[in-house]
Design a protein around this motif. Structure first.
Motif, PDB file in Angstrom:
ATOM      1  N   ALA A 269      49.148  34.328  39.617  1.00 30.09           N
ATOM      2  CA  ALA A 269      49.538  35.593  38.996  1.00 30.09           C
ATOM      3  C   ALA A 269      48.516  35.889  37.909  1.00 30.09           C
ATOM      4  CB  ALA A 269      50.942  35.489  38.400  1.00 30.09           C
ATOM      5  N   GLY A 270      47.786  36.987  38.060  1.00 33.19           N
ATOM      6  CA  GLY A 270      46.701  37.262  37.128  1.00 33.19           C
ATOM      7  C   GLY A 270      46.663  38.707  36.694  1.00 33.19           C
ATOM      8  N   PRO A 271      45.726  39.037  35.824  1.00 28.95           N
ATOM      9  CA  PRO A 271      45.587  40.418  35.344  1.00 28.95           C
ATOM     10  C   PRO A 271      44.716  41.244  36.269  1.00 28.95           C
ATOM     11  CG  PRO A 271      44.056  38.997  34.184  1.00 28.95           C
ATOM     12  CD  PRO A 271      44.803  38.112  35.150  1.00 28.95           C
ATOM     13  N   ALA A 272      44.920  42.555  36.227  1.00 29.58           N
ATOM     14  CA  ALA A 272      44.074  43.449  37.023  1.00 29.58           C
ATOM     15  C   ALA A 272      42.704  43.619  36.390  1.00 29.58           C
ATOM     16  CB  ALA A 272      44.745  44.819  37.166  1.00 29.58           C
ATOM     17  N   ARG A 273      42.626  43.382  35.071  1.00 28.82           N
ATOM     18  CA  ARG A 273      41.344  43.482  34.363  1.00 28.82           C
ATOM     19  C   ARG A 273      41.221  42.289  33.416  1.00 28.82           C
ATOM     20  NH1 ARG A 273      40.759  48.273  31.039  1.00 28.82           N
ATOM     21  NH2 ARG A 273      43.012  48.309  30.814  1.00 28.82           N
ATOM     22  N   GLY A 274      39.979  41.892  33.162  1.00 30.08           N
ATOM     23  CA  GLY A 274      39.753  40.766  32.276  1.00 30.08           C
ATOM     24  C   GLY A 274      40.013  39.424  32.930  1.00 30.08           C
ATOM     25  N   TYR A 275      39.791  39.344  34.246  1.00 33.76           N
ATOM     26  CA  TYR A 275      40.063  38.089  34.940  1.00 33.76           C
ATOM     27  C   TYR A 275      38.859  37.169  34.998  1.00 33.76           C
ATOM     28  CZ  TYR A 275      38.487  41.281  38.675  1.00 33.76           C
ATOM     29  OH  TYR A 275      37.807  42.210  39.417  1.00 33.76           O
ATOM     30  N   GLY A 276      37.740  37.599  34.457  1.00 30.76           N
ATOM     31  CA  GLY A 276      36.592  36.720  34.282  1.00 30.76           C
ATOM     32  C   GLY A 276      36.177  35.997  35.540  1.00 30.76           C
ATOM     33  N   GLY A 277      36.112  34.645  35.443  1.00 34.71           N
ATOM     34  CA  GLY A 277      35.538  33.839  36.508  1.00 34.71           C
ATOM     35  C   GLY A 277      36.457  33.498  37.647  1.00 34.71           C
ATOM     36  N   LEU A 278      37.641  34.087  37.731  1.00 32.36           N
ATOM     37  CA  LEU A 278      38.523  33.783  38.859  1.00 32.36           C
ATOM     38  C   LEU A 278      37.854  34.105  40.186  1.00 32.36           C
ATOM     39  CD1 LEU A 278      42.021  34.981  37.559  1.00 32.36           C
ATOM     40  CD2 LEU A 278      41.269  32.637  37.975  1.00 32.36           C
ATOM     41  N   ILE A 279      36.968  35.095  40.178  1.00 32.73           N
ATOM     42  CA  ILE A 279      36.209  35.417  41.397  1.00 32.73           C
ATOM     43  C   ILE A 279      35.298  34.236  41.751  1.00 32.73           C
ATOM     44  CG2 ILE A 279      34.542  36.989  42.424  1.00 32.73           C
ATOM     45  CD1 ILE A 279      37.286  38.192  41.918  1.00 32.73           C
ATOM     46  N   ARG A 280      34.690  33.644  40.732  1.00 25.75           N
ATOM     47  CA  ARG A 280      33.798  32.500  40.957  1.00 25.75           C
ATOM     48  C   ARG A 280      34.554  31.315  41.555  1.00 25.75           C
ATOM     49  NH1 ARG A 280      31.747  28.638  37.227  1.00 25.75           N
ATOM     50  NH2 ARG A 280      32.932  29.692  35.592  1.00 25.75           N
ATOM     51  N   ALA A 281      35.844  31.220  41.234  1.00 24.52           N
ATOM     52  CA  ALA A 281      36.667  30.147  41.781  1.00 24.52           C
ATOM     53  C   ALA A 281      37.160  30.458  43.192  1.00 24.52           C
ATOM     54  CB  ALA A 281      37.857  29.882  40.860  1.00 24.52           C
ATOM     55  N   GLY A 282      36.739  31.603  43.748  1.00 24.67           N
ATOM     56  CA  GLY A 282      37.081  31.924  45.131  1.00 24.67           C
ATOM     57  C   GLY A 282      38.387  32.657  45.308  1.00 24.67           C
ATOM     58  N   LEU A 283      38.931  33.252  44.232  1.00 27.47           N
ATOM     59  CA  LEU A 283      40.188  33.980  44.313  1.00 27.47           C
ATOM     60  C   LEU A 283      39.910  35.484  44.348  1.00 27.47           C
ATOM     61  CD1 LEU A 283      41.077  31.144  43.203  1.00 27.47           C
ATOM     62  CD2 LEU A 283      42.952  32.340  42.080  1.00 27.47           C
ATOM     63  N   ALA A 284      40.543  36.177  45.261  1.00 29.37           N
ATOM     64  CA  ALA A 284      40.386  37.628  45.375  1.00 29.37           C
ATOM     65  C   ALA A 284      41.530  38.323  44.649  1.00 29.37           C
ATOM     66  CB  ALA A 284      40.382  38.049  46.841  1.00 29.37           C
ATOM     67  N   PRO A 285      41.246  39.381  43.886  1.00 27.02           N
ATOM     68  CA  PRO A 285      42.333  40.145  43.253  1.00 27.02           C
ATOM     69  C   PRO A 285      43.030  41.042  44.265  1.00 27.02           C
ATOM     70  CG  PRO A 285      40.207  41.114  42.716  1.00 27.02           C
ATOM     71  CD  PRO A 285      39.918  39.892  43.525  1.00 27.02           C
ATOM     72  N   VAL A 286      44.368  40.980  44.301  1.00 24.86           N
ATOM     73  CA  VAL A 286      45.157  41.802  45.213  1.00 24.86           C
ATOM     74  C   VAL A 286      46.340  42.354  44.436  1.00 24.86           C
ATOM     75  CG1 VAL A 286      46.349  41.918  47.429  1.00 24.86           C
ATOM     76  CG2 VAL A 286      44.544  40.230  47.092  1.00 24.86           C
ATOM     77  N   ALA A 287      46.524  43.674  44.492  1.00 26.28           N
ATOM     78  CA  ALA A 287      47.589  44.319  43.728  1.00 26.28           C
ATOM     79  C   ALA A 287      48.935  44.140  44.410  1.00 26.28           C
ATOM     80  CB  ALA A 287      47.283  45.804  43.546  1.00 26.28           C
ATOM     81  N   LEU A 288      49.943  43.832  43.610  1.00 26.06           N
ATOM     82  CA  LEU A 288      51.306  43.757  44.110  1.00 26.06           C
ATOM     83  C   LEU A 288      51.814  45.179  44.362  1.00 26.06           C
ATOM     84  CD1 LEU A 288      53.169  41.313  44.610  1.00 26.06           C
ATOM     85  CD2 LEU A 288      54.214  41.770  42.393  1.00 26.06           C
ATOM     86  N   ALA A 289      52.443  45.393  45.490  1.00 29.60           N
ATOM     87  CA  ALA A 289      52.906  46.736  45.844  1.00 29.60           C
ATOM     88  C   ALA A 289      54.143  47.112  45.043  1.00 29.60           C
ATOM     89  CB  ALA A 289      53.218  46.807  47.336  1.00 29.60           C
ATOM     90  N   PRO A 290      54.245  48.371  44.610  1.00 29.75           N
ATOM     91  CA  PRO A 290      55.457  48.821  43.918  1.00 29.75           C
ATOM     92  C   PRO A 290      56.598  48.989  44.905  1.00 29.75           C
ATOM     93  CG  PRO A 290      54.016  50.682  44.304  1.00 29.75           C
ATOM     94  CD  PRO A 290      53.275  49.467  44.806  1.00 29.75           C
TER      95      PRO A 290
END
Length: 802
Positions: A269-290
């Motif tokens: 569970a992460g933020p939509a902005r300010g997620y820094g190096g989570l991309i480097r760790a191989g995690l893709a950001p995906v928005a939870l649907a309303p």
């Protein structure tokens, strides 16, 4: 010859022995050939039995752990004092990522192409039932990703849902059902210098704080075995409460864990902005649907049933009244559009408990706190919330709280959670932000020191604007700037929904939004975000602006006007929308009009859609059918009737409309059509729709790490007659593709720049933002947004300095 053989095989060699040995070897070879399949099967059987023994030992050891995880998950929601999570759960969905433009089998663009899913604003995705994939499907894919959304959007509950699914080995997870859920809060991890050398121990320490002593004794061996066998999935909560600086050591720990145990899947569970190096760790950001209107109705139905079962029998007889759940649902459903699951839960609770203070989510938060806290405890909680926001930490040291704060009582109420190292965090972070805002208002403060870019602080600012006077703050942030993303303006726009209607700053923000919306030179993505913001604001005067845009000569303005009018359910726009549907020459505009009419749901709107479905041209029929899937009240029934019509085009369109309806009764209809319909085009459409339902077309798209491995870039370099090397040469090839590639290649190049481009590509992005091609401008805008999203938290006014 005999001497030669003796030299090779030894002095004792003779012909009789040689012949006997050769004959025996031939016999054994022939026997092995004949028995080979049987021996292979025996070998495979022994392998399976050995695997079953190992799996039995592992599962037997982890079953108690699974049971404890599931028990914790059942109580991991705002109403845990009343019901189990499973009784009121709405299965989480993810907003489908955009398709890869370079893939040959990219999904067909349907009516919802006019309202693409956005990573930061999702109001319209809920209203128009945007394309989604289930969280279980995403987890079963094996991809690592982190959920994004505002506080209260259900990210932590989504992880609890996964803990339940993996704990129960749900069939929805497919082959991934065997994975053991390692569910831990990031604040429970001891990420000191030793964590990178021994990442497993940091994980064990965090997990050990949530299990019984009996399970804790067997935990190290079980977890190590599950990770070594790739039989574990890490569910990591709490990153959305942390700043970018705090996320950095988590990233290093994740990299060390993945190095020690390759292939481990992570869902966070992460933020939509300010997620820094989570991309480097191989995690893709995906928005939870309303939640859609249909989801809200389902939730209210479940709540009513659970309330009647668990709460009503415990109430004093003199308090029992005739409480009609259908009446409560009708009263609430029209007023909760665009609200988060937490807000919907708290408002529903107030309706059933009879302590309604008002119709705003703020009132629901106040009612919740009044049930659990005394006046003195409320002051302590507010002080704790303010200390949290001012400290800019995911978990705040207990010693920084006001002296005398009854941490134990607040923990018993579920507001605070004790963390290692003498720290505490809020069990409901949105509630902590609300308490902080109340403290600011009572102190008569203007929270200029509260920085943007950190989700809890931004949430606290929104609550402050609802509770106090945010004029000074809003004026400073809503002024025009050179920021192409208009971050400050959109932040103020998020405050409009709950702010007082007479607040001085509202008109300034609304004027700024209207100016951006009516400028066709601005990127479509930015203007679409403004529509989201204006629809969420529910400002009465906004309807007039949308109606005026419906008659614009600019196609994008007509499209956005239709989406806005539908989002507001502006009934006065129905006639103009019907004219657009029947007369507009641009299919995108007709698609937007059909969506708007479907969610309006008025009698003229539905009659007009029905007429178009029966007599319109093929693109209009398709648009109408897909739009009817947004209206469960009448639209579902119209689609059922349409597949029985004699008209070929109507039946075919209805098939694609049914494909968007996420209900169990749809699949049998599609199966029947693909077998029994008299027209092959309808049978083919039904087969395609059924296949899409069984095998969703949407997948998690992992972020780009090494551009030289991208097939489209390799093909482009080959076409250009140039070799492709990793690192800097590959990025130079991306820059070259952005300059002279095809439209799809230029869009793909911008996506690569968004993930790994960095400041070196700032000028390339700036040129793309001002390109004549509107599609290139739109792609450049989203690339810039993605680049900015990974940056550290910023201070107010930083946009002007860019």
């Amino acid at each position: 010859m005999l001497n030669l053989l003796r030299n090779i095989f030894g002095f004792r060699f003779d012909w009789p022995e040689f012949l006997v040995g050769a004959g025996a070897g031939i016999m054994l070879y022939l026997l092995a050939r004949r028995l080979g399949p049987g021996l292979d099967e025996i070998g495979r059987w022994l392998t399976r039995q050995w695997a079953k023994v190992g799996q039995g030992l592992s599962s037997g050891a982890t079953d108690p752990f699974r049971e404890e995880v599931m028990a914790r998950a059942r109580g991991h929601h705002a109403a845990r004092g009343l019901f189990s999570l499973e009784e009121v759960l709405i299965p989480p969905h993810l907003l489908a990522p955009p398709p890869d433009p370079t893939e040959a089998d990219a999904p067909r663009e349907d009516t919802l192409a006019v309202v693409p899913n956005l990573p930061d604003w999702n109001v319209l995705s809920g209203i128009f039932c945007g394309p989604v994939l289930t969280l279980a499907q995403a987890a079963a894919s094996g991809s690592s990703f982190f959920l994004t959304g505002q506080l209260g959007s259900g990210k932590s509950t989504a992880l609890a849902y996964l803990a339940l699914k993996f704990g129960a080995r749900s069939e929805e997870l497919g082959t991934a059902a065997a994975l053991s859920p390692l569910w831990v809060h990031a604040a429970d991890l001891s990420l000191d210098r030793r964590a990178s050398r021994d990442p497993l121990q940091a994980l064990l320490d965090g997990l050990g704080r949530t299990v019984s002593s009996a399970a804790a004794q067997r935990l190290p061996a079980n977890v190590r075995l599950a990770l070594a066998q790739r039989k574990a999935i890490l569910l990591l909560d709490g990153l959305d409460e942390m700043t970018t600086e705090e996320i950095s050591p988590v990233v290093e720990w994740l990299l060390a864990l993945k190095k020690a145990f390759p292939g481990v899947q992570v869902i966070a569970a992460g933020p939509a902005r300010g997620y820094g190096g989570l991309i480097r760790a191989g995690l893709a950001p995906v928005a939870l649907a309303p939640w859609t209107d249909h989801d809200q109705r389902h939730f209210l139905t479940q709540w009513g049933a659970a309330w009647s079962t668990h709460v009503m029998p415990l109430l004093p007889k003199n308090r029992l009244t005739e409480l009609d759940p259908a009446l409560v649902t009708g009263w609430l459903i029209g007023s909760m559009r665009g609200q988060t699951p937490l807000e919907i839960t708290l408002r529903t609770w107030t309706a059933y408990a009879g302590d309604v203070l008002g119709s705003s989510p703020v009132h629901a938060f106040q009612a919740y706190l009044s049930r659990y806290l005394s006046s003195e405890e409320r002051q302590e909680a507010q002080s704790a919330g303010l200390s949290w926001i001012q400290s800019r930490q995911g978990a705040v040291p207990e010693k920084s709280l006001k002296r005398g704060t009854s941490i134990g009582d607040l923990a018993d109420a579920g507001l605070l959670v004790r963390r290692p190292g003498g720290r505490v965090s809020f069990g409901l972070p949105a509630m902590g932000a609300f308490l902080a805002a109340q403290a600011m208002v009572e102190a008569n403060a203007q929270p200029q020191e509260v920085n943007a870019g950190w989700l809890p602080a931004e949430t606290a600012l929104a609550f402050f604007a609802a509770l106090g006077d945010a004029s000074e703050l809003a004026h400073a942030r809503s002024q025009s700037s050179d920021d192409p993303l208009e971050e400050d303006l959109l932040m103020c726009a998020a405050w409009l929904r709950d702010a007082p209607r007479k607040a001085e700053w509202r008109n300034d923000v609304l004027r700024g939004l209207a100016k951006v919306l009516q400028d066709p030179a601005r990127p479509y993505g930015l203007r679409l975000r403004v529509v989201h913001a204006l629809v969420r604001s529910a400002e009465p005067s906004v309807g007039l602006l949308f109606r005026r845009m419906l008659t614009s000569e600019v196609t994008s303005s007509r499209v956005l006007g239709a989406l806005g009018a539908g989002g507001l359910r502006d009934e006065e726009s129905a006639e103009t929308l019907l004219q657009m549907l029947n007369q507009d020459r641009v299919n995108l505009a007709r698609q937007a009009a059909s969506l708007a009419l479907a969610v309006l749901g008025t009698t003229p709107a539905m009659e007009g859609l029905g007429h178009a479905l029966l007599e319109g041209d093929e693109p209009v029929r398709m648009a109408v059918a897909e739009a009817l899937a947004c209206n469960p009240d009448e639209g579902f029934g119209m689609l059922k009737d349409a597949v029985e019509m004699d008209n070929l085009l109507t039946r075919r369109a209805a098939v694609f409309g049914l494909a968007r309806v996420d209900e169990e009764w749809v699949l049998p209809i599609l199966d029947k059509l693909q077998l029994e319909d008299k027209q092959w085009v309808v049978r083919g459409a039904a087969a395609e729709a059924a296949e899409r339902r069984r095998k969703p077309r949407y997948t998690i798209r992992l972020p780009v790490v090494e551009p030289s491995e991208l097939p489209w870039l390799v093909a482009y370099a080959t076409r250009e007659g140039v070799g492709l090397a990793p690192g800097r040469p590959a990025m130079e090839m991306v820059r070259r593709a952005l300059s002279n590639g095809t439209d799809d290649e230029r869009t793909a190049a911008l996506e690569v720049i968004a993930w790994v481009g960095g400041d070196d590509f700032a000028m390339d992005l700036a040129r793309a933002l001002t390109a004549e091609d509107p599609h290139l401008r739109d792609a450049a805008f989203e690339a810039l947004w993605r680049m900015r999203a990974a940056e550290p938290s910023r201070t107010p006014g930083a946009a002007e300095a860019r």
